[in-house]
Design a protein around this motif. Sequence first.
Motif, mmCIF file in Angstrom:
data_model
loop_
_atom_site.group_PDB
_atom_site.id
_atom_site.type_symbol
_atom_site.label_atom_id
_atom_site.label_comp_id
_atom_site.label_asym_id
_atom_site.label_seq_id
_atom_site.Cartn_x
_atom_site.Cartn_y
_atom_site.Cartn_z
ATOM 1 N N LEU A 1 0.832 -1.205 0.000
ATOM 2 C CA LEU A 1 0.000 0.000 0.000
ATOM 3 C C LEU A 1 0.863 1.250 0.000
ATOM 4 O O LEU A 1 0.557 2.235 -0.690
ATOM 5 C CB LEU A 1 -0.925 0.000 1.227
ATOM 6 N N LEU A 2 1.969 1.202 0.741
ATOM 7 C CA LEU A 2 2.894 2.331 0.751
ATOM 8 C C LEU A 2 3.503 2.524 -0.640
ATOM 9 O O LEU A 2 3.626 3.663 -1.123
ATOM 10 C CB LEU A 2 3.996 2.085 1.789
ATOM 11 N N ALA A 3 3.878 1.420 -1.278
ATOM 12 C CA ALA A 3 4.442 1.509 -2.624
ATOM 13 C C ALA A 3 3.422 2.055 -3.604
ATOM 14 O O ALA A 3 3.727 2.921 -4.437
ATOM 15 C CB ALA A 3 4.927 0.132 -3.072
ATOM 16 N N ARG A 4 2.183 1.558 -3.516
ATOM 17 C CA ARG A 4 1.141 2.057 -4.408
ATOM 18 C C ARG A 4 0.835 3.528 -4.125
ATOM 19 O O ARG A 4 0.555 4.297 -5.051
ATOM 20 C CB ARG A 4 -0.138 1.230 -4.244
ATOM 21 N N ALA A 5 0.872 3.906 -2.851
ATOM 22 C CA ALA A 5 0.621 5.303 -2.506
ATOM 23 C C ALA A 5 1.702 6.211 -3.078
ATOM 24 O O ALA A 5 1.418 7.308 -3.595
ATOM 25 C CB ALA A 5 0.552 5.468 -0.984
ATOM 26 N N GLY A 6 2.962 5.744 -3.005
ATOM 27 C CA GLY A 6 4.045 6.522 -3.591
ATOM 28 C C GLY A 6 3.905 6.640 -5.092
ATOM 29 O O GLY A 6 4.066 7.721 -5.676
ATOM 30 N N ALA A 7 3.580 5.498 -5.740
ATOM 31 C CA ALA A 7 3.363 5.513 -7.185
ATOM 32 C C ALA A 7 2.174 6.387 -7.537
ATOM 33 O O ALA A 7 2.180 7.112 -8.542
ATOM 34 C CB ALA A 7 3.145 4.087 -7.692
ATOM 35 N N LEU A 8 1.159 6.336 -6.687
ATOM 36 C CA LEU A 8 -0.038 7.148 -6.905
ATOM 37 C C LEU A 8 0.282 8.634 -6.828
ATOM 38 O O LEU A 8 -0.158 9.431 -7.668
ATOM 39 C CB LEU A 8 -1.088 6.785 -5.855
ATOM 40 N N ALA A 9 1.071 9.009 -5.830
ATOM 41 C CA ALA A 9 1.450 10.419 -5.685
ATOM 42 C C ALA A 9 2.232 10.896 -6.908
ATOM 43 O O ALA A 9 2.001 12.002 -7.426
ATOM 44 C CB ALA A 9 2.277 10.600 -4.416
ATOM 45 N N GLY B 1 2.029 9.568 -9.867
ATOM 46 C CA GLY B 1 1.109 9.569 -10.995
ATOM 47 C C GLY B 1 0.219 10.792 -11.019
ATOM 48 O O GLY B 1 -0.054 11.369 -12.086
ATOM 49 N N ILE B 2 -0.243 11.211 -9.839
ATOM 50 C CA ILE B 2 -1.079 12.412 -9.768
ATOM 51 C C ILE B 2 -0.278 13.634 -10.182
ATOM 52 O O ILE B 2 -0.759 14.493 -10.935
ATOM 53 C CB ILE B 2 -1.649 12.580 -8.344
ATOM 54 N N LEU B 3 0.948 13.720 -9.686
ATOM 55 C CA LEU B 3 1.803 14.850 -10.066
ATOM 56 C C LEU B 3 2.039 14.850 -11.576
ATOM 57 O O LEU B 3 1.966 15.912 -12.226
ATOM 58 C CB LEU B 3 3.137 14.762 -9.322
ATOM 59 N N ALA B 4 2.284 13.672 -12.138
ATOM 60 C CA ALA B 4 2.502 13.574 -13.585
ATOM 61 C C ALA B 4 1.260 14.003 -14.357
ATOM 62 O O ALA B 4 1.346 14.738 -15.352
ATOM 63 C CB ALA B 4 2.887 12.148 -13.959
ATOM 64 N N SER B 5 0.074 13.575 -13.895
ATOM 65 C CA SER B 5 -1.153 13.938 -14.604
ATOM 66 C C SER B 5 -1.433 15.428 -14.517
ATOM 67 O O SER B 5 -1.960 16.032 -15.453
ATOM 68 C CB SER B 5 -2.345 13.141 -14.044
ATOM 69 N N ILE B 6 -1.067 16.037 -13.386
ATOM 70 C CA ILE B 6 -1.240 17.490 -13.245
ATOM 71 C C ILE B 6 -0.311 18.228 -14.199
ATOM 72 O O ILE B 6 -0.715 19.197 -14.868
ATOM 73 C CB ILE B 6 -0.980 17.924 -11.787
ATOM 74 N N VAL B 7 0.945 17.780 -14.270
ATOM 75 C CA VAL B 7 1.908 18.414 -15.177
ATOM 76 C C VAL B 7 1.415 18.338 -16.621
ATOM 77 O O VAL B 7 1.439 19.322 -17.365
ATOM 78 C CB VAL B 7 3.297 17.747 -15.043
ATOM 79 N N VAL B 8 0.912 17.152 -17.009
ATOM 80 C CA VAL B 8 0.420 16.971 -18.375
ATOM 81 C C VAL B 8 -0.809 17.827 -18.631
ATOM 82 O O VAL B 8 -0.932 18.493 -19.675
ATOM 83 C CB VAL B 8 0.108 15.485 -18.645
ATOM 84 N N ALA B 9 -1.745 17.841 -17.668
ATOM 85 C CA ALA B 9 -2.979 18.609 -17.846
ATOM 86 C C ALA B 9 -2.701 20.107 -17.929
ATOM 87 O O ALA B 9 -3.364 20.838 -18.674
ATOM 88 C CB ALA B 9 -3.945 18.313 -16.706
ATOM 89 N N ARG B 10 -1.728 20.584 -17.167
ATOM 90 C CA ARG B 10 -1.394 22.008 -17.191
ATOM 91 C C ARG B 10 -0.640 22.392 -18.463
ATOM 92 O O ARG B 10 -0.734 23.522 -18.930
ATOM 93 C CB ARG B 10 -0.543 22.360 -15.965
ATOM 94 N N ALA B 11 0.097 21.435 -19.034
ATOM 95 C CA ALA B 11 0.896 21.742 -20.230
ATOM 96 C C ALA B 11 0.128 21.520 -21.521
ATOM 97 O O ALA B 11 0.357 22.205 -22.515
ATOM 98 C CB ALA B 11 2.165 20.897 -20.241
ATOM 99 N N LEU B 12 -0.804 20.551 -21.508
ATOM 100 C CA LEU B 12 -1.536 20.203 -22.720
ATOM 101 C C LEU B 12 -3.025 20.477 -22.532
ATOM 102 O O LEU B 12 -3.573 20.181 -21.471
ATOM 103 C CB LEU B 12 -1.335 18.727 -23.063
ATOM 104 N N ALA C 1 6.744 4.779 -11.673
ATOM 105 C CA ALA C 1 6.101 6.074 -11.422
ATOM 106 C C ALA C 1 7.127 7.188 -11.268
ATOM 107 O O ALA C 1 6.943 8.299 -11.788
ATOM 108 C CB ALA C 1 5.231 5.979 -10.170
ATOM 109 N N VAL C 2 8.208 6.904 -10.545
ATOM 110 C CA VAL C 2 9.236 7.927 -10.329
ATOM 111 C C VAL C 2 9.905 8.302 -11.650
ATOM 112 O O VAL C 2 10.140 9.488 -11.928
ATOM 113 C CB VAL C 2 10.285 7.434 -9.307
ATOM 114 N N ALA C 3 10.214 7.310 -12.468
ATOM 115 C CA ALA C 3 10.871 7.583 -13.754
ATOM 116 C C ALA C 3 9.999 8.469 -14.632
ATOM 117 O O ALA C 3 10.483 9.446 -15.227
ATOM 118 C CB ALA C 3 11.181 6.274 -14.471
ATOM 119 N N GLN C 4 8.713 8.146 -14.723
ATOM 120 C CA GLN C 4 7.823 8.954 -15.552
ATOM 121 C C GLN C 4 7.683 10.366 -15.005
ATOM 122 O O GLN C 4 7.732 11.345 -15.759
ATOM 123 C CB GLN C 4 6.444 8.290 -15.646
#
Length: 434
Positions: A12-20, A22-33, A151-154
């Motif tokens: 759950l901790l690993a998924r939460a980290g990946a989730l965080a 992923g959310i940051l990545a989706s925000i970056v993409v949504a703000r740029a595109l 998640a971190v790499a992306q």
Amino acid sequence: MDDRRPQFAWMLLARAGALAMGILASIVVARALPPEGRGTYYMAVTVATAAMTLGHLSVDQAQTAMWAREGQRPYLDANSLPLGLVIGSAAAAVAIGLGLVFQGSANVPDISLLATACAGVPLGMSVFYGTNIMVLRSRTGVAGRAMLASAVAQCLCLVLLGLTGHLTVQTVVIAWVVSMAAPLALLIAAGGVTVGLPDLGVAVATCAKGLRLHAGSAAAYLLLRSDVFLLNALAGPREVGIYTLAVTLADLSRVAVDVLSQVTLSLQFDGDVSESAMVTARIVRFTVLLGVASAVTTVTAVSILIVPLYGHAYAAAATLVGWLVPGVLLLSAARPLSNFLLRQRSSRLVVFPSLIALVVNVGLNAVAIPIWGAIGCALASTVAYGTLVAFQVTYFRRVSGLGWTCLLPTSVETARFTMEVKHRFKALRIGGVP
């Protein structure tokens, strides 16, 4: 059932980290595109993901079904990497070929974008097979680190591209490909994937077993993603951009439930069928409780944060999340039932429900999208997910002899779960340690 709480907490901790990430990545993409750009990027990645999922020949399910034979386990492990690379490369080639055939129609992305995305298919397929082996071996630590690495790499790629002003649809797709390579490198380095000569006999047997199950696996994937293809063809990239963000956010409600299903998977393969059925029923009761809590939390959080994080252009995604979450909850809570039916080694039990649900999904989407757009898409998907779960419950009853009520949490379990949630929430509020 033995205590799986440490494994659950780690995953759950690993998924939460990946989730965080992923959310940051989706925000970056949504703000740029804009939504149109996000829709184009998502379609390219969806084609690659479709190649991965439709072309993996259900080797992962075959691995799971064959895992009960201890003598085959080392060979299943050693075969995961070469099978992933070979089958993945073939699937990527087919996807690129189909992209050339349909280029210029049905809003299909540019072929160069598709080819870039498909470069991640053999890498992702190898990770898929290898991670499944790790879960079967109860090496959840390695599986969790691989998930985080992706998640971190992306996220790092996207942030770096954003800071340097190079964030485009093409570079976002490249970042996705990098996210496929990173976990594979980690799995190999950590010994999670054995690098060596494959066993041809076991490889052929695995593929043959997987092919018998593959119609159900393919139907299950299309059940989850056919709506995106139909929405893209009937409504265009802008609707896809908003809808797929809603799908991503709705999937947050299944994170904890999926982790619980993963860490308890091996328990469902211990003992005889009767014992496995009792264990499965108990797991489902907890996934239902956990799923309801996650669903309520997700809908509330998304409705509050969607505009501040993603901007007004994506505000409609909050309504779509509300329509999607009930279906996602049903699907994730019933995952242990699918594992139990897979153990029975009857392809009919796995394939037929997925095929029926897929037909329902495609039919409802074809009618609803022209009328209600993305909202119709969400409604159709939720109904289809419910159809699949209804069949799974019916088959579980027939095989196990247990009534469907055994899958519902008891009042004692509900009260215990509620008290535990209150205790954890109180500890968080006062900054203490539970």
